[in-house]
Design a protein around this motif. Structure first.
Motif, short mmCIF file in Angstrom:
data_model
loop_
_atom_site.label_atom_id
_atom_site.label_comp_id
_atom_site.label_asym_id
_atom_site.label_seq_id
_atom_site.Cartn_x
_atom_site.Cartn_y
_atom_site.Cartn_z
N ASP A 21 0.83 -1.21 0.00
CA ASP A 21 0.00 0.00 0.00
C ASP A 21 0.86 1.26 0.00
N VAL A 80 0.45 8.91 1.31
CA VAL A 80 -0.58 9.93 1.54
C VAL A 80 -0.83 10.09 3.04
N ARG A 81 -0.91 8.98 3.75
CA ARG A 81 -1.10 9.06 5.21
C ARG A 81 0.05 9.81 5.87
N ALA A 123 -8.92 13.14 7.39
CA ALA A 123 -10.06 12.33 7.82
C ALA A 123 -11.21 13.19 8.31
N ALA A 149 -0.89 4.71 -0.62
CA ALA A 149 -1.75 5.11 0.50
C ALA A 149 -0.91 5.46 1.72
N ALA A 205 -4.11 4.74 -4.31
CA ALA A 205 -4.63 4.96 -2.95
C ALA A 205 -6.13 5.15 -3.00
N PRO A 239 -4.99 15.63 -1.23
CA PRO A 239 -5.60 14.64 -0.32
C PRO A 239 -6.33 15.33 0.82
N ASP A 242 -8.44 4.09 -1.25
CA ASP A 242 -9.17 4.16 0.02
C ASP A 242 -9.13 5.55 0.63
N ARG A 243 -8.47 6.49 -0.04
CA ARG A 243 -8.35 7.84 0.48
C ARG A 243 -9.28 8.79 -0.26
#
Length: 665
Positions: free
Chosen positions: A486, A492-493, A603, A489, A575, A600, A577-578
C-alpha cells in the motif's frame, strides 16, 4: 535436500551449534515448561481454565442419562411446610417409601440429618431408613468444618454405619470450582482406609450399584453435556410429583434425593464460564449425579493424558529447535512459532467439539517458545554481533530500512539496481532561505534539526525510507528497499500527518518570532530504478528515473495554488481508500501533456464543503460561466480555503477552464 541440510546442522559443527548444546536446550526447555505449568499455581490454574472453556462450550452433545434420576426438594416443595430447614422428615420418609416400592436399583439421599425436628416425623424417618428394601444411603460427614460434635453424635445415632456416604465435595483451593470426585475415607500412607466416621464418598457408593468399580483415587468429573435437543443431562423431577408418577420412572435406576433450592447447597463448577444458572452454580445433588455418571460411563477425564502431554511437549520443543536452525532471526522464529502454535490451539480447541481428546495448551506453547528463545541465545550470539556492527557502521549514513536489509543480507549492499513501482514524497519549507539569513547559525541549526527529526519520524513510521536531505527538503521513497503493497496510501497518510505536524511546528516557531514558512509536499507514483549507486569508495541508496523528477515538480507546484499537499493521478489510482479533491489539469514544467493534480483530504474534512466544491469544479471543467458564481459563493463561505480562492481569482480574470497554464498567475 533442505531437510537433510537442516539435520546436518544439528551435528557437531562447532561449539555453538553442537548436538550437545541443542540437546541441552531442548531438554531444559521441555522441563521448564512442564514444571512451571505443573507447579506454578497461576499457570496451572490457567491451564485448568482453558480446559474449562472447552468443557463448558464445546463438549460433544450426549443424550440424557437413563440410569440416574434426581428427585428435587425444590422451592415448590419446601414452601408447603412451616419451616425450610430441616426439611420435613415425614415428607422425606414418604418419598423413600414411594421410591422403595417402585423397584429402584438404589436410593441416595443427599440430606444431612444432623439435628432433631418434630419427634413423630423423626421417628417415622428413622424406621423407614431401617426397613427399606431398596439399598438406601444417606449423606454423612464428620468434618468439623461442617458439623459440630453434637450434630455428629445425632447423625451417628440416626444413620446406620452401613448406610453412610461421605457428602463432602472437593473444591479447587485456587478458584473454588468443583472439578474432582471425592474418594471418601482417610488417606494413610498413600492408601485409602474407611471407618464408620469416614465412609466411601457419595459418588463411589452409588456408582457401585450401576456396576462401576470402587473408586480408589480422586479423578476429574466428566460433566455430562446437554443433548443435541437441549435436554438436561440428568433428569430432574420435583419431589411434589413423585406420588403421581408410574413406577417405570424409577424402576432399575439410581434415584437421588436432594435440595435444588435457589441459594442452599450451591457449588461453582467449570460450566460457570458460560452458564450462571443451575449448571454453573450447581446444586450439590446434581454435582453428585454428574460424578456418579462419570464413574459409570467410563468417560475420559477432561484433562490432557500425561503420556500424550509429554509427547506433544517433546514434539513442539523439537519443532522450536528446527525453526531456530533455519537461522532467519529471532523475529522470524517467533512469528513462525506463533503461527504453528495458533494452528495447534485451533485444532485443540475446535477439535474438542468434534471428539478430540483434551490437549494441553500452555506446556507445548511454553516449551516451543522457550526452545526458540534459548536456541537464539546459544547460536545467535555471533549473528547479533555482526548485526550490531553493521547497524553501528551504516545507521549514521543510510535509512534504518536499508540498515535492516543490509544486516539481514549483507549482499544487499552490492552496487546494483532494480526497477520497481514506487511512490516518492518530496517536502520543502517555503522561504527557508530568508529564514536562514535572519537567524543566527546556531538557532537555525536547532530549528532545522528539530523540524527534520519530527518529519523523519513520521515518514519512517509509515514505512518510508529517507533517501536524502537537500537543505530543509526531504526526499522519501515508499516501497523500496522493503516492499510495501500500500505504498501510495502510506505516502498519503504520511503526508497528511506530516502536514499537521509541520503546521503545528510553524505556529509554535512563529509565536517565538522564528519566521519558518509552510511545508509543501508533493507525491507521485511510478516506476523507478532503486538500489545502491556510486563507486567502490562511496555509494548511496537512491532512485533514478522520470518518476523522481515528476514528484519533485509536484511539490513545487503547491505555491501556485496555495495548497500544501499535491499529488498526481497515479497516486489517486493506487490509494483508492483515500479521499481527494481535484485541483485541476496542469502542465508540469518540461511536460507537453496535462497532468491532473489532487489534494488529499484529511479524515476530518467537511463532506458538505467537498460536495459544493465538486459541483463548482464540474462547472469549471465544463467551461460553464455559472462556475464563477459558484466559486464566489464558496469563497464567501470558506474564505480560508486557498484552492477555492485560487479558482475564484482565475474566474475573475476570465479563465473558465480547469486546464491551468503556468502563465495564468
Amino acid at each position: 535436500m533442505k531437510i537433510l541440510t537442516l539435520f546436518k546442522n544439528l551435528g557437531l559443527n562447532g561449539p555453538n551449534r553442537s548436538g550437545l548444546w541443542i540437546t541441552l536446550v531442548a531438554v531444559l526447555s521441555a522441563l521448564i515448561a512442564v514444571f512451571s505449568v505443573q507447579f506454578l499455581t497461576p499457570l496451572n490454574n490457567l491451564e485448568k481454565k482453558l480446559a474449562d472453556i472447552r468443557v463448558a462450550a464445546l463438549e460433544v452433545p450426549k443424550p440424557p442419562s437413563d440410569k440416574i434420576i434426581v428427585v428435587a426438594l425444590d422451592e415448590e416443595t419446601v414452601s408447603q411446610f412451616a419451616y425450610r430447614s430441616p426439611i420435613d422428615r415425614a415428607f422425606i420418609a414418604g418419598l423413600i417409601e414411594r421410591i422403595d416400592g417402585a423397584g429402584a436399583k438404589a436410593l441416595g439421599v443427599d440430606v444431612l440429618v444432623d439435628q432433631a425436628s418434630e419427634p413423630e416425623k423423626d421417628d417415622r424417618l428413622y424406621n423407614v431408613i431401617r426397613n427399606a428394601r431398596t439399598p438406601l444411603h444417606f449423606s454423612f460427614t464428620s468434618d468439623p468444618a461442617f458439623v459440630t460434635e453434637p450434630q455428629l453424635e445425632f447423625m451417628r445415632d440416626f444413620i446406620p454405619a452401613d448406610k453412610r456416604m461421605e457428602a463432602k465435595l472437593l473444591s479447587d483451593p485456587f478458584d473454588g470450582l468443583v472439578r474432582r470426585i471425592n474418594t471418601g475415607g482417610v488417606q494413610t500412607n498413600g492408601k485409602i482406609a474407611y471407618d464408620t466416621d469416614h465412609p466411601p464418598s457419595f459418588a463411589a457408593v452409588m456408582a457401585r450399584y450401576l456396576g462401576a468399580p470402587m473408586l480408589r483415587r480422586s479423578r476429574e468429573i466428566a460433566w455430562r453435556p446437554l443433548s443435541a435437543e437441549g435436554d438436561e443431562p440428568i433428569p430432574v423431577i420435583s419431589a411434589n410429583y413423585v406420588s403421581y408418577l408410574p413406577d417405570e420412572i424409577f424402576a432399575g435406576k439410581v434415584v437421588l434425593i436432594g435440595a435444588v433450592l435457589s441459594i442452599t447447597d450451591r457449588h461453582p463448577t467449570p460450566l460457570s464460564i458460560i452458564d450462571d444458572g443451575d449448571r454453573g452454580l450447581m446444586p450439590g445433588v446434581l454435582v453428585q449425579a454428574h460424578a456418579i455418571d462419570t464413574l459409570v460411563s467410563g468417560a475420559p477425564e477432561p484433562v490432557p493424558p500425561p503420556l500424550l502431554t509429554l509427547f506433544i511437549v517433546a514434539a513442539f520443543t523439537a519443532l522450536g529447535v528446527l525453526i531456530s536452525q533455519m537461522r532467519k532471526g529471532l523475529l522470524f522464529n517467533v512469528i513462525l512459532s506463533l503461527l504453528a502454535l495458533t494452528a495447534y490451539w485451533i485444532i485443540a480447541v475446535v477439535g474438542y467439539g468434534y471428539g478430540v481428546v483434551m490437549l494441553p495448551l500452555l506446556m507445548p506453547s511454553f516449551a516451543m517458545l522457550l526452545s526458540v528463545w534459548m536456541m537464539d541465545l546459544v547460536i545467535g550470539r555471533a549473528e547479533r554481533l555482526q548485526r550490531q556492527f553493521i547497524q553501528s557502521t551504516f545507521s549514521r549514513y543510510v535509512s534504518p530500512a536499508v540498515v535492516e536489509r543490509i544486516a539481514a543480507d549483507p549482499s544487499a549492499a552490492a552496487i546494483s539496481g532494480e526497477k520497481r513501482e514506487t511512490t516518492f514524497l518530496f517536502t520543502d519549507v517555503a522561504d527557508f532561505t530568508t529564514m536562514s539569513e535572519l537567524l543566527p547559525p546556531e538557532e537555525l541549526s536547532d530549528v532545522l534539526n528539530q523540524y527534520l527529526d519530527g518529519a523523519c519520524e513520521i515518514v519512517l513510521r509509515h514505512g518510508g525510507t529517507i533517501d536524502k536531505f537537500i537543505g530543509d527538503a526531504i526526499m522519501a521513497i515508499f516501497n523500496a528497499p522493503i516492499e510495501q503493497p500500500d505504498h501510495a496510501a502510506a505516502a498519503v497518510r504520511a503526508a497528511l500527518e506530516l502536514d499537521d505536524y509541520a503546521e503545528r511546528f510553524r505556529e509554535e516557531c512563529n509565536s517565538r518570532d522564528v519566521p519558518i514558512g509552510v511545508t509543501r509536499i508533493g507525491i507521485h507514483s511510478g516506476p523507478a530504478v532503486v538500489g545502491n549507486f556510486g563507486s567502490s569508495q562511496r555509494m548511496d541508496f537512491t532512485a533514478l528515473g522520470d518518476t523522481v523528477n515528476t514528484a519533485a515538480r509536484t511539490e513545487g507546484i503547491n505555491k501556485y495554488f496555495g495548497t500544501r499537499i499535491c499529488c498526481t493521478q497515479s497516486v489517486v489510482d493506487l490509494a483508492d481508500d483515500r479521499a481527494f479533491r481535484t485541483i485541476g489539469h496542469f502542465a508540469l514544467k518540461g511536460k507537453s501533456q496535462y497532468t491532473t493534480l489532487y489534494m488529499p483530504l484529511p479524515a476530518g474534512h467537511d463532506p458538505e464543503a467537498e460536495k459544493n466544491y465538486l459541483e463548482a469544479f464540474a462547472l469549471l471543467e465544463a467551461g460553464d460561466p455559472r462556475a464563477k458564481v459558484h466559486f464566489e459563493a464558496l469563497r464567501e463561505q470558506y474564505p480560508a480555503d486557498p484552492l477555492i480562492s485560487y479558482h475564484s481569482a482565475r474566474l475573475d480574470d476570465g479563465e473558465i477552464s480547469a486546464h491551468i497554464k503556468m502563465g495564468a498567475k
